[in-house]
Design a protein around this motif. Structure first.
Motif, PDB file in Angstrom:
ATOM      1  N   GLY A   6      23.848  68.066 -17.550  1.00  0.00           N
ATOM      2  CA  GLY A   6      23.889  67.294 -16.173  1.00  0.00           C
ATOM      3  C   GLY A   6      25.363  67.515 -15.613  1.00  0.00           C
ATOM      4  N   SER A   7      26.330  67.627 -16.575  1.00  0.00           N
ATOM      5  CA  SER A   7      27.785  67.697 -15.820  1.00  0.00           C
ATOM      6  C   SER A   7      27.878  69.170 -15.383  1.00  0.00           C
ATOM      7  N   ALA A   8      27.630  70.121 -16.013  1.00  0.00           N
ATOM      8  CA  ALA A   8      27.522  71.354 -15.798  1.00  0.00           C
ATOM      9  C   ALA A   8      26.781  72.002 -14.436  1.00  0.00           C
ATOM     10  N   VAL A   9      25.680  71.546 -14.277  1.00  0.00           N
ATOM     11  CA  VAL A   9      24.847  72.112 -13.048  1.00  0.00           C
ATOM     12  C   VAL A   9      25.126  70.925 -12.197  1.00  0.00           C
ATOM     13  N   GLY A  10      25.461  71.625 -10.964  1.00  0.00           N
ATOM     14  CA  GLY A  10      25.854  70.779 -10.025  1.00  0.00           C
ATOM     15  C   GLY A  10      26.342  71.615  -8.769  1.00  0.00           C
ATOM     16  N   LEU A  11      27.155  70.863  -7.825  1.00  0.00           N
ATOM     17  CA  LEU A  11      27.285  71.696  -6.535  1.00  0.00           C
ATOM     18  C   LEU A  11      28.072  72.807  -6.987  1.00  0.00           C
ATOM     19  N   ALA A  12      28.614  73.032  -7.945  1.00  0.00           N
ATOM     20  CA  ALA A  12      29.432  74.363  -8.273  1.00  0.00           C
ATOM     21  C   ALA A  12      28.415  75.503  -8.445  1.00  0.00           C
ATOM     22  N   ASN A  13      27.069  75.198  -8.843  1.00  0.00           N
ATOM     23  CA  ASN A  13      26.212  76.412  -8.721  1.00  0.00           C
ATOM     24  C   ASN A  13      25.450  76.551  -7.510  1.00  0.00           C
ATOM     25  N   ILE A  14      25.079  75.406  -6.956  1.00  0.00           N
ATOM     26  CA  ILE A  14      24.109  75.652  -5.703  1.00  0.00           C
ATOM     27  C   ILE A  14      25.051  75.517  -4.462  1.00  0.00           C
ATOM     28  N   PHE A  89      37.198  65.279  -4.027  1.00  0.00           N
ATOM     29  CA  PHE A  89      36.846  66.135  -3.125  1.00  0.00           C
ATOM     30  C   PHE A  89      35.345  66.556  -3.472  1.00  0.00           C
ATOM     31  N   TYR A  90      34.816  66.476  -4.709  1.00  0.00           N
ATOM     32  CA  TYR A  90      33.519  66.669  -5.062  1.00  0.00           C
ATOM     33  C   TYR A  90      32.552  65.500  -4.348  1.00  0.00           C
ATOM     34  N   SER A  91      33.063  64.539  -4.425  1.00  0.00           N
ATOM     35  CA  SER A  91      32.081  63.532  -3.644  1.00  0.00           C
ATOM     36  C   SER A  91      31.981  63.658  -2.114  1.00  0.00           C
ATOM     37  N   PHE A 211      35.263  78.187 -14.918  1.00  0.00           N
ATOM     38  CA  PHE A 211      35.827  76.915 -15.546  1.00  0.00           C
ATOM     39  C   PHE A 211      35.229  75.680 -14.726  1.00  0.00           C
ATOM     40  N   PHE A 212      35.168  75.618 -13.429  1.00  0.00           N
ATOM     41  CA  PHE A 212      34.763  74.764 -12.535  1.00  0.00           C
ATOM     42  C   PHE A 212      33.229  74.264 -12.988  1.00  0.00           C
ATOM     43  N   THR A 213      32.590  75.369 -13.016  1.00  0.00           N
ATOM     44  CA  THR A 213      30.956  75.079 -13.223  1.00  0.00           C
ATOM     45  C   THR A 213      30.764  74.825 -14.724  1.00  0.00           C
ATOM     46  N   LEU A 214      31.433  75.038 -15.518  1.00  0.00           N
ATOM     47  CA  LEU A 214      31.385  74.536 -17.055  1.00  0.00           C
ATOM     48  C   LEU A 214      32.033  73.126 -17.140  1.00  0.00           C
ATOM     49  N   SER A 215      32.468  72.716 -16.151  1.00  0.00           N
ATOM     50  CA  SER A 215      33.187  71.366 -16.264  1.00  0.00           C
ATOM     51  C   SER A 215      34.742  71.555 -17.189  1.00  0.00           C
ATOM     52  N   LEU A 216      35.038  72.595 -17.050  1.00  0.00           N
ATOM     53  CA  LEU A 216      36.175  72.533 -18.088  1.00  0.00           C
ATOM     54  C   LEU A 216      37.722  72.356 -17.494  1.00  0.00           C
ATOM     55  N   GLY A 217      38.609  72.193 -18.198  1.00  0.00           N
ATOM     56  CA  GLY A 217      40.037  72.133 -17.852  1.00  0.00           C
ATOM     57  C   GLY A 217      40.481  70.788 -17.171  1.00  0.00           C
ATOM     58  N   GLN A 218      39.434  69.889 -17.230  1.00  0.00           N
ATOM     59  CA  GLN A 218      39.954  68.630 -16.671  1.00  0.00           C
ATOM     60  C   GLN A 218      39.346  67.406 -17.279  1.00  0.00           C
ATOM     61  N   GLY A 219      38.791  67.708 -18.531  1.00  0.00           N
ATOM     62  CA  GLY A 219      38.656  66.861 -19.575  1.00  0.00           C
ATOM     63  C   GLY A 219      37.370  66.382 -19.723  1.00  0.00           C
ATOM     64  N   THR A 220      36.228  66.700 -18.981  1.00  0.00           N
ATOM     65  CA  THR A 220      34.941  66.277 -19.004  1.00  0.00           C
ATOM     66  C   THR A 220      34.471  66.586 -20.524  1.00  0.00           C
ATOM     67  N   MET A 221      34.512  67.759 -21.024  1.00  0.00           N
ATOM     68  CA  MET A 221      33.746  68.172 -21.968  1.00  0.00           C
ATOM     69  C   MET A 221      34.405  67.620 -23.265  1.00  0.00           C
ATOM     70  N   SER A 305      25.178  63.369 -11.644  1.00  0.00           N
ATOM     71  CA  SER A 305      25.583  63.503 -12.954  1.00  0.00           C
ATOM     72  C   SER A 305      26.685  64.378 -13.328  1.00  0.00           C
ATOM     73  N   SER A 306      27.267  65.220 -12.047  1.00  0.00           N
ATOM     74  CA  SER A 306      28.323  66.000 -12.183  1.00  0.00           C
ATOM     75  C   SER A 306      29.787  65.044 -11.955  1.00  0.00           C
ATOM     76  N   GLU A 307      29.267  64.242 -10.839  1.00  0.00           N
ATOM     77  CA  GLU A 307      30.502  63.430 -10.384  1.00  0.00           C
ATOM     78  C   GLU A 307      30.854  62.294 -11.415  1.00  0.00           C
ATOM     79  N   ILE A 308      29.749  61.843 -12.182  1.00  0.00           N
ATOM     80  CA  ILE A 308      30.132  60.779 -13.242  1.00  0.00           C
ATOM     81  C   ILE A 308      30.888  61.452 -14.192  1.00  0.00           C
ATOM     82  N   SER A 309      30.616  62.661 -14.586  1.00  0.00           N
ATOM     83  CA  SER A 309      31.342  63.472 -15.624  1.00  0.00           C
ATOM     84  C   SER A 309      32.447  63.555 -15.281  1.00  0.00           C
ATOM     85  N   ALA A 310      32.984  63.902 -14.001  1.00  0.00           N
ATOM     86  CA  ALA A 310      34.387  64.107 -13.543  1.00  0.00           C
ATOM     87  C   ALA A 310      35.125  62.902 -13.648  1.00  0.00           C
TER      88      ALA A 310
HETATM   89  N1  PHE Z   1      30.481  71.583 -13.225  1.00  0.00           N
HETATM   90  C1  PHE Z   1      30.095  70.679 -12.023  1.00  0.00           C
HETATM   91  C2  PHE Z   1      29.370  71.533 -11.070  1.00  0.00           C
HETATM   92  O1  PHE Z   1      28.828  72.560 -11.345  1.00  0.00           O
HETATM   93  C3  PHE Z   1      31.416  70.412 -11.417  1.00  0.00           C
HETATM   94  C4  PHE Z   1      32.392  69.330 -12.168  1.00  0.00           C
HETATM   95  C5  PHE Z   1      33.618  69.885 -12.435  1.00  0.00           C
HETATM   96  C6  PHE Z   1      32.006  68.264 -12.774  1.00  0.00           C
HETATM   97  C7  PHE Z   1      34.581  69.259 -13.144  1.00  0.00           C
HETATM   98  C8  PHE Z   1      32.881  67.632 -13.567  1.00  0.00           C
HETATM   99  C9  PHE Z   1      34.058  68.122 -13.803  1.00  0.00           C
HETATM  100  O2  PHE Z   1      29.068  71.048  -9.895  1.00  0.00           O
END
Ligand code: PHE
Length: 436
Positions: A6-14, A89-91, A211-221, A305-310
């Motif tokens: 849920g965190s990984a799949v989000g706006l970064a993909n689409i 900025f995601y929101s 990194f962004f699409t896997l929600s890495l580098g900023q603490g989520t995972m 689900s991505s925003e919550i994880s961020a």
């Molecule tokens: N991985 C999320 C996406 O694909 C974006 C995201 C980045 C979410 C960092 C949480 C933390 O949209």
């Protein structure tokens, strides 16, 4: 695992993947991106989940524990802050999706019938600061609502059937796209590399995207890893995340570019790309009004689900390290994220003229976080794990819990985490500093 998908799949993909691909020449970028995912993204993903699961704390606590010093704890705090800025900025972008969702509730998508209409509609939305801030706030209110209600009951149960549905819908769009006259041009663009179009900065972008699409580098995972149960193995939990995430990105790319090329639009349109293409093709499909509604609803859920994880690393930090109650921490974090998002929303209208390094405020924040701070966060994590804590110790512990523990997996992770990831990230940094 579900929460991680849920965190990984989000706006970064689409949203982000097609437009970054479009502005960086297509197939060559795709290839570099896939290499970054395999050699760096996935190993860093495993490292972060492992660190969280062993420390049972978010980045701040995990860094303090692994690094046993205040300096490392501060580095952990930097990672938490990065996630917080991303959530803002995601929101704002998720707000655009929400606006399109409400538009599709009217079931009259006739005004998307031509390319110009689509462009104009998106432009009009961008020109209205009030609308942008309203939808940004509304989206954050939904996030807060779910956060207060508990992640497991709300978002996890919903993702269980929403994600497969999103997948099916994207697949329908891919099939429709492939039947359009521009399909072969689009496939060439996506799968025939033109190396000339690749620059050093696109390699940095590809890494940032991985990194962004896997929600890495900023603490989520790391934070999600800290919630992992003892019996769950890290690699078999992580692999499906990588697989589903990559598939959704590629599907989005095919859907968007077949439409772009058949309607004579610009592949390099930038952040507005999916908003200018998808409604056009919906307006030409039978039942398109319903499909458009469903599509934007599902993308909203994926973004939620991505925003919550961020937001989660900051909330966990406030609760674990600052003694906040979870409820209060969630409210303050969402409020802060709302305020921080306002300049991003204004970047498209009132503050259009303000430019930093040739970018508007939105682009600048997006670039700094996804291309600089996110890879930096990943770099800090692998350096801490491999060089400060000890790579062998880490891998032995990690593979103890894994059913797939053979020598190839061991070597792959060892080489990638200890050597390839840090060296590659450093090279890209140096290159981008020398060629800004
Ligand atoms: N991985 C999320 C996406 O694909 C974006 C995201 C980045 C979410 C960092 C949480 C933390 O949209």
């Amino acid at each position: 695992m579900l929460a991680a998908v849920g965190s990984a799949v989000g706006l970064a993909n689409i949203w982000r993947f097609p437009y970054v691909l479009g502005t960086n020449g297509g197939a060559a970028f795709l290839l570099v991106y896939l290499i970054c995912l395999f050699l760096i993204g996935f190993p860093v993903f495993v490292a972060e989940v492992f660190m969280g699961s062993l420390a049972k704390r978010g980045p701040y606590g995990a860094f303090a524990l692994f690094g046993r010093s205040a300096k490392w704890a501060k580095a952990g705090l930097l990672i938490v802050l990065t996630g917080f800025v991303i959530s803002a900025f995601y929101s704002v972008v998720a707000g655009w999706i929400l606006a399109y969702f409400f538009e599709s509730l009217r079931f009259s998508i006739g005004h998307f019938h031509s390319k110009e209409n689509c462009l104009n509609y998106f432009e009009a939305l961008m020109q209205s600061p009030l609308k942008l801030i309203f939808f940004h706030g509304l989206f954050l209110s939904f996030s807060l609502f779910v956060l207060l209600g508990g992640v497991q009951k709300g978002i996890e149960r919903a993702s269980r059937w929403m994600m497969p549905l999103l997948f099916v819908l994207l697949f329908v769009l891919v099939l429709k796209g492939l039947s359009l006259p521009g399909a072969s041009l689009a496939l060439d663009f996506l799968f025939k590399p033109d190396w000339e179009s690749l620059t050093g900065s696109s390699v940095l972008l590809a890494l940032g995207q991985a990194f962004f699409t896997l929600s890495l580098g900023q603490g989520t995972m790391m934070t999600y890893g800290s919630y992992l149960e003892e019996k769950e193995t890290i690699i078999s939990t992580s692999l499906p995340v990588l697989f589903v995430d990559t598939l959704i990105s590629i599907f989005s790319g095919i859907a968007v570019f077949t439409i772009v090329f058949s309607s004579g639009m610009e592949a390099s349109a930038g952040p507005g790309l999916i908003f200018q293409t998808l409604p056009l093709v919906f307006s030409q499909m039978t039942g398109g009004a319903v499909l458009m509604l469903l599509f934007f609803l599902l993308v909203c859920i994926a973004a939620l689900s991505s925003e919550i994880s961020a937001l989660e690393p900051m909330i966990a930090f406030l609760v674990d390290e600052m003694g906040f109650k979870r409820r209060k921490a969630s409210i303050w974090t969402c409020l802060g994220s709302f305020l921080l998002g306002i300049p991003c929303a204004l970047a498209f209208n009132l503050w259009e003229e303000i430019s930093v390094w040739g970018m508007n405020v939105f682009e600048c924040i997006s670039f700094l976080t996804t291309s600089i701070f996110v890879p930096l966060g990943g770099l800090l994590s692998v350096v801490l794990l491999a060089y400060v804590w000890g790579m062998r110790r880490a891998l032995n512990k990690l593979l103890e819990r894994s059913k797939r523990s053979n020598i190839i997996v061991y070597l792959y992770l060892y080489i990638c985490i200890k050597y390839l990831a840090p060296i590659f990230i450093l090279c890209i940094f140096v290159h981008s500093l020398m060629n800004p």
